[in-house]
Design a protein around this motif. Structure first.
Motif, short mmCIF file in Angstrom:
data_model
loop_
_atom_site.label_atom_id
_atom_site.label_comp_id
_atom_site.label_asym_id
_atom_site.label_seq_id
_atom_site.Cartn_x
_atom_site.Cartn_y
_atom_site.Cartn_z
N PRO A 48 30.75 33.38 39.69
CA PRO A 48 30.97 33.76 41.09
C PRO A 48 31.83 32.77 41.85
O PRO A 48 32.60 33.15 42.73
CB PRO A 48 29.54 33.84 41.67
N LEU A 49 31.71 31.46 41.52
CA LEU A 49 32.48 30.45 42.23
C LEU A 49 33.98 30.63 41.97
O LEU A 49 34.79 30.63 42.90
CB LEU A 49 32.02 29.06 41.80
N THR A 50 34.33 30.80 40.70
CA THR A 50 35.75 30.97 40.39
C THR A 50 36.27 32.32 40.86
O THR A 50 37.44 32.44 41.21
CB THR A 50 35.99 30.81 38.87
N ALA A 51 35.40 33.35 40.88
CA ALA A 51 35.83 34.65 41.42
C ALA A 51 36.21 34.51 42.89
O ALA A 51 37.19 35.11 43.36
CB ALA A 51 34.71 35.67 41.26
N TRP A 52 35.45 33.71 43.63
CA TRP A 52 35.74 33.48 45.05
C TRP A 52 37.01 32.66 45.23
O TRP A 52 37.89 32.99 46.02
CB TRP A 52 34.54 32.79 45.69
N LEU A 53 37.14 31.58 44.45
CA LEU A 53 38.28 30.67 44.61
C LEU A 53 39.60 31.28 44.15
O LEU A 53 40.66 30.88 44.63
CB LEU A 53 38.02 29.38 43.83
N THR A 54 39.55 32.24 43.23
CA THR A 54 40.79 32.76 42.63
C THR A 54 41.08 34.21 42.98
O THR A 54 41.99 34.81 42.40
CB THR A 54 40.72 32.63 41.09
N SER A 55 40.33 34.80 43.92
CA SER A 55 40.45 36.24 44.17
C SER A 55 41.82 36.65 44.70
O SER A 55 42.19 37.81 44.61
CB SER A 55 39.36 36.69 45.15
N ARG A 56 42.59 35.70 45.24
CA ARG A 56 43.91 36.04 45.77
C ARG A 56 45.05 35.76 44.80
O ARG A 56 46.22 35.95 45.13
CB ARG A 56 44.14 35.28 47.09
N ILE A 57 44.70 35.30 43.60
CA ILE A 57 45.73 35.00 42.59
C ILE A 57 46.07 36.27 41.82
O ILE A 57 45.18 37.06 41.47
CB ILE A 57 45.24 33.91 41.63
N GLU A 58 47.33 36.45 41.54
CA GLU A 58 47.79 37.61 40.78
C GLU A 58 47.11 37.63 39.41
O GLU A 58 46.96 36.59 38.76
CB GLU A 58 49.32 37.53 40.64
N ARG A 59 46.65 38.81 38.98
CA ARG A 59 45.76 38.92 37.81
C ARG A 59 46.41 38.44 36.51
O ARG A 59 45.75 37.82 35.67
CB ARG A 59 45.30 40.37 37.62
N ARG A 60 47.68 38.74 36.30
CA ARG A 60 48.33 38.34 35.06
C ARG A 60 48.36 36.82 34.93
O ARG A 60 48.04 36.26 33.88
CB ARG A 60 49.76 38.90 35.02
N ILE A 61 48.72 36.14 36.00
CA ILE A 61 48.75 34.67 35.98
C ILE A 61 47.35 34.12 35.76
O ILE A 61 47.15 33.19 34.97
CB ILE A 61 49.34 34.14 37.31
N LEU A 62 46.38 34.70 36.44
CA LEU A 62 45.00 34.20 36.36
C LEU A 62 44.44 34.35 34.95
O LEU A 62 43.90 33.40 34.38
CB LEU A 62 44.13 34.95 37.36
N LEU A 63 44.58 35.55 34.37
CA LEU A 63 44.00 35.79 33.05
C LEU A 63 44.71 34.98 31.97
O LEU A 63 44.06 34.41 31.08
CB LEU A 63 44.06 37.28 32.72
#
Length: 375
Positions: A48-63
């Motif tokens: 949940p912590l990383t979901a909150w911190l990274t929710s605005r990052i584009e999915r391809r870059i994040l994954l």
């Protein structure tokens, strides 16, 4: 899906080579099992912590970045000089790796039409079944013949391949709904979401009471060697692969609830069979195969039901599901470790069965209510 293969191998790897890790690092099997317990704790906080911190990052870059980190930390694990270093690397690996499974499910939901979400999320979760069906037996084989360092190195090499494919093939420009404090409050007020999260925790607790120590338990209860243990891991994974393929094909017609009842019942039947047949290798192996038929589809159905329960908050609810999943892993492995340390080997199966009985009862109670028509 391939990223979930890497995630599954990274999370499950110690269970497949617990005796080799204990011998190579000069620690007890129970201490080696803490790699799973503490790793699960890192995952349940990280999700949940990383979901909150990274929710605005584009999915391809994040994954893709998450896969790169898991690849590097698996390679670093192969080079770890001692137990403390390996544990520290694992905590970093899983705190960041906690991102992948929920965000992959949320990303899949963005790519396909709403009516195809159930089968697509189940397909993405197929990676965990492949990790258990192919990855875990290979890890057990490599560790027993070439050492645990070689096993970690093999997982790291696969991680590099997964990173390259994700960076190359995932669509650009995918973004989910930003996660904020209001999101968590909305989910906390949703009774079906809370109930589903409790079910996930109980399902995983029951399974990891046994699964964490599956190899050492088989060796002690049936006096078999590492190759026979690898066969049981393979049966577990093949069962999971078959189960999730069937679930993927039937969920859109049966519905996630009915599929969830069936898969949880299969896990309960398998674990109860393990407990009753403890001491007989053929019967225990058969029970694990039945257990495997339900293990992967239980959690994929939980994800499908959570997405349906609160579609705008899918990424957050699935990350919470991942978090309580790992709380369940930590709780189950701790209970199993306590029983294993006291040589209560037969009691481990019955403790796991008790968790699964409660889980199945709650799944049945979570049946969706039909809307009342007003004339």
């Amino acid at each position: 899906m391939l990223g979930n293969v890497l995630t599954g191998c990274s999370v499950l790897a110690p269970a497949g080579m617990l005796a080799d890790l204990a011998h190579g690092l000069d620690v007890s099997i129970r201490t080696a099992g803490l790699l799973i317990t503490f790793g699960a704790a890192a995952l349940c906080v990280g999700s949940p912590l990383t979901a909150w911190l990274t929710s605005r990052i584009e999915r391809r870059i994040l994954l893709a970045t998450t896969l790169a980190v898991m690849a590097c930390t698996n390679v670093a694990s192969a080079l770890a000089p001692d137990y403390a270093s390996l544990l520290a690397i694992r905590l970093v690996m899983l705190a960041i790796g906690a991102l992948y499974t929920p965000q992959a499910a949320g990303t899949a939901a963005l790519i396909v039409r709403p009516e195809k979400r159930g089968s697509t999320i189940a397909y993405v979760f197929l990676g965990w079944s492949l990790a258990a069906a192919v990855g875990l037996p290979l890890i057990t084989f490599i560790a027993s013949h070439y050492g645990w360092r070689a096993a970690y190195g093999a997982v790291g090499a696969f991680g590099v391949l997964s990173f390259v494919l994700a960076a190359w093939r995932l669509p650009h420009g995918l973004k989910g709904v930003p996660v904020d404090l209001k999101t968590w409050a909305e989910l906390a007020r949703n009774r079906i979401v809370v109930l589903l999260l409790l079910i996930t925790m109980l399902q995983m607790s029951g399974q990891f009471v046994v699964f964490t120590f599956l190899g050492p338990l088989l060796s002690k209860l049936t006096q078999v060697g590492s190759d026979a243990v690898s066969i049981v891991f393979a049966l577990y994974g093949i069962g999971g692969f078959i189960g999730i393929v069937i679930a993927t094909r039937v969920v859109d017609n049966w519905g996630a609830y009915n599929t969830s009842v069936l898969s949880t019942a299969l896990v309960l039947a398998g674990i109860a069979g393990w407990a009753i047949c403890a001491g007989s290798y053929p019967l225990m192996a058969g029970a694990v195969a039945v257990w495997g038929l339900g293990f992967a589809s239980t959690n994929s159905m939980q994800q499908v039901r959570l997405v349906a329960a609160a579609p705008p908050f899918a990424a957050a609810s699935v990350s919470l599901n991942t978090s309580v999943l790992y709380i369940g892993q930590a709780l189950g492995s701790a209970v199993g470790g306590a029983l294993y340390g006291r040589e209560l080997l037969h009691g481990i199966g019955f403790a796991a069965t008790a968790f699964l009985i409660v889980a199945l009862a709650l799944v049945i109670l979570s049946r969706p209510r039909k809307p009342v028509s007003v004339a």
